[in-house]
Design a protein around this motif. Structure first.
Motif, PDB file in Angstrom:
ATOM      1  N   LYS A 106      -0.092   3.925  -3.202  1.00  0.00           N
ATOM      2  CA  LYS A 106      -0.610   5.294  -3.085  1.00  0.00           C
ATOM      3  C   LYS A 106       0.087   6.224  -4.083  1.00  0.00           C
ATOM      4  CE  LYS A 106       2.535   6.546   0.703  1.00  0.00           C
ATOM      5  NZ  LYS A 106       2.649   6.753   2.169  1.00  0.00           N
ATOM      6  N   THR A 120      -4.338   4.948   4.976  1.00  0.00           N
ATOM      7  CA  THR A 120      -3.771   5.081   3.631  1.00  0.00           C
ATOM      8  C   THR A 120      -4.809   5.599   2.650  1.00  0.00           C
ATOM      9  OG1 THR A 120      -2.214   3.281   4.061  1.00  0.00           O
ATOM     10  CG2 THR A 120      -2.626   3.840   1.754  1.00  0.00           C
ATOM     11  N   THR A 121      -6.067   5.196   2.824  1.00  0.00           N
ATOM     12  CA  THR A 121      -7.133   5.685   1.956  1.00  0.00           C
ATOM     13  C   THR A 121      -7.281   7.196   2.063  1.00  0.00           C
ATOM     14  OG1 THR A 121      -8.313   3.579   2.207  1.00  0.00           O
ATOM     15  CG2 THR A 121      -9.570   5.455   1.381  1.00  0.00           C
ATOM     16  N   SER A 151       0.815  -1.216   0.000  1.00  0.00           N
ATOM     17  CA  SER A 151       0.000   0.000   0.000  1.00  0.00           C
ATOM     18  C   SER A 151       0.846   1.263   0.000  1.00  0.00           C
ATOM     19  CB  SER A 151      -0.933   0.000   1.211  1.00  0.00           C
ATOM     20  OG  SER A 151      -0.190  -0.032   2.423  1.00  0.00           O
ATOM     21  N   ILE A 169      -4.366   8.827   0.250  1.00  0.00           N
ATOM     22  CA  ILE A 169      -4.579   8.799  -1.197  1.00  0.00           C
ATOM     23  C   ILE A 169      -5.591   9.860  -1.604  1.00  0.00           C
ATOM     24  CG2 ILE A 169      -5.501   7.418  -3.103  1.00  0.00           C
ATOM     25  CD1 ILE A 169      -4.352   4.957  -1.711  1.00  0.00           C
ATOM     26  N   MET A 174       0.838  15.043  -0.526  1.00  0.00           N
ATOM     27  CA  MET A 174       0.573  13.729   0.059  1.00  0.00           C
ATOM     28  C   MET A 174       1.644  13.340   1.077  1.00  0.00           C
ATOM     29  SD  MET A 174      -0.216  10.116  -1.874  1.00  0.00           S
ATOM     30  CE  MET A 174       1.340  10.132  -2.787  1.00  0.00           C
ATOM     31  N   THR A 224      -8.318   2.063  -4.882  1.00  0.00           N
ATOM     32  CA  THR A 224      -8.414   2.667  -3.551  1.00  0.00           C
ATOM     33  C   THR A 224      -9.453   1.949  -2.701  1.00  0.00           C
ATOM     34  OG1 THR A 224      -7.783   4.823  -4.477  1.00  0.00           O
ATOM     35  CG2 THR A 224      -8.788   4.813  -2.301  1.00  0.00           C
ATOM     36  N   GLN A 257       0.914  13.098   5.246  1.00  0.00           N
ATOM     37  CA  GLN A 257       1.113  11.899   6.058  1.00  0.00           C
ATOM     38  C   GLN A 257       1.923  12.214   7.305  1.00  0.00           C
ATOM     39  OE1 GLN A 257       2.351   8.298   4.061  1.00  0.00           O
ATOM     40  NE2 GLN A 257       3.404   7.526   5.876  1.00  0.00           N
TER      41      GLN A 257
END
Length: 458
Positions: free
Chosen positions: A154, A201-202, A150, A205, A352, A189, A356
């Motif tokens: 992404k 993670t979703t 994952s 993304i 992105m 996704t 995070q």
């Protein structure tokens, strides 16, 4: 002379953000080495003691063949640091390869589509044959290596979204682009969300794709509508999905978790203890008390807590400032990109990556529920480190292409030519003799492509 000065100042405006980006990434990676060694040596020895006294055949065999002191002496407290260093070398090599070897056409060529296909295949393999850990099946174990697909997927999804946004701006039909978006962006996704139960993670993304829309010039009303739908979707997933997601909202009052702070609020409480103990200047490198099996995942998800304890609030602010430098440098590189597609790629990848980081720090200090996402460049974990360095390589590749252009080249690349198309009769009557258009009235290639598509739809 003026043109030469413009080219020189334009190149300099792209060079210093690259330097700032590299310095910030190197500093964060070095901080990660130090903190991982400080926190993980305790974890390694604790795991060794647990294995030695475990009520299993392996534990009994250890007790029969070796003394406890000798067994502990055989352990390598630097094992996770060495592993992190090896992963960093691999990530640097990949980033440098992307930086210097990716052609300008690679952003919309077979390279991105091939990378997307490999990542989707790895997600399917993880679903079928993956290894479960910490309540989720998100890893592929190959010998001594553990891979989390994952982290790489992404990047692939956001790159595909950037390509689709550029196709839309170049004149592709809206319905065609939406169908491809459903296939290349939405489908993987959702597959990731429902097969790996990875809401963190979703969300990352989604933020990357949302940045694609922003840099691609999507209408403001559409952006607001998408944001509203996304918020409602997250609320629905939390309320009607797995119960553990609801339990994580205890982060806003961790002492009231129904078990006196020893249940779902335990990790957040000990994270608070770490920051409180650190104060302004910290307790000193290696002197953390929370890493002694009080704070779970001290070298991974909650590594920022150990930074706050050992280096204090000032050390935590240094980490925050370094990520702000990455954000600033990435935005400057995106603004100087040679093409609109590269601007979208650099800007969305930067957003992105930094999002995070702040999501992890927000979880650690109790602003948002825990998502289990590592702190880029700092947390222990090979997949996260390599993926983060890959994103840096992508940003630097955009900057490399910008070095070879002038401000006038970028203005021409961003120019959108709109021209009415006459019918066949008018076109034949106005065309010069010999059937060829006058070179002085010839439209740019992008405009000719849109003209052809417009004519074919009539």
């Amino acid at each position: 002379m003026a043109s030469a000065r413009n080219r020189r100042s334009d190149a300099e405006s792209v060079i210093w953000p690259q330097v700032l980006l590299v310095v910030a990434v190197v500093a964060l990676t070095l901080i990660g080495f130090v903190i991982i060694y400080s926190a993980s040596q305790v974890t390694i020895l604790s795991e060794a003691a647990t294995n030695y006294y475990a009520d299993t055949e392996a534990g009994q065999y250890l007790r029969d063949t070796i003394s406890y002191s000798d067994y502990i002496a055989q352990q390598n407290p630097s094992a996770k640091l060495i592993s992190q260093f090896i992963y960093s070398l691999a990530g640097i090599l990949i980033a440098v390869a992307i930086w210097f070897m990716l052609p300008r056409s690679g952003w919309k060529g077979a390279i991105v589509k091939g990378y997307w296909g490999v990542c989707v295949a790895l997600l399917v393999i993880t679903f079928l044959f993956g290894t479960a850990a910490l309540g989720a099946q998100r890893w592929i174990v190959i010998g001594p290596l553990s891979l989390q697909p994952s982290e790489f997927a992404k990047i692939a999804i956001v790159l595909m979204a950037a390509n689709l946004m550029d196709d839309l701006n170049e004149g592709d039909e809206f319905n065609s682009v939406m169908i491809r978006a459903a296939l290349y962006v939405v489908a993987p996704t959702l597959f990731l969300l429902f097969t790996q139960s990875d809401l963190g993670t979703t969300i990352i993304i989604f933020v990357g794709v949302y940045a694609v829309l922003w840099f691609g010039g999507a209408p403001g009303k559409l952006m607001l509508a998408i944001a509203g739908v996304a918020v409602l979707a997250v609320i629905a997933i939390v309320l009607f999905g797995s119960g553990y997601r609801q339990d994580r909202f205890v982060v806003y009052n961790p002492w009231n978790d129904g078990e006196g702070g020893r249940g779902n609020g335990y990790q957040t409480i000990h994270s608070f203890y770490a920051f409180a103990e650190g104060g302004l200047f910290g307790v000193g490198l290696g002197n953390s008390s929370e890493k002694y099996d009080y704070l779970p995942e001290a070298e991974t998800d909650f590594v920022f807590s150990i930074i706050g304890e050992e280096f204090g609030m000032l050390g935590a602010f240094v980490v925050i400032a370094l990520f702000c430098c990455i954000l600033f440098a990435g935005m400057r590189i995106a603004s100087a990109a040679a093409t609109p597609n590269e601007r979208i790629v650099a800007g969305s990848v930067t957003i992105m990556l930094v999002f995070q980081a702040f999501l992890n720090m927000g979880c650690v200090i109790g602003l948002v529920p825990t998502t289990g996402k590592p702190l880029p460049f700092v947390s222990a974990g090979g997949s996260s480190l390599i993926a983060s360095l890959m994103m840096v390589g992508i940003i630097m590749a955009v900057a490399r292409n910008a070095d070879n252009t002038t401000v006038y080249d970028r203005r021409r690349a961003n120019l959108r030519v709109v021209r009415a198309v006459d019918d066949d009769s008018n076109g034949s009557r106005n065309a010069p003799r010999g059937g060829r258009a006058d070179s002085r009235t010839r439209a740019p290639q992008g405009a000719r492509r849109r003209q052809t598509r417009s004519s074919s739809r009539r």
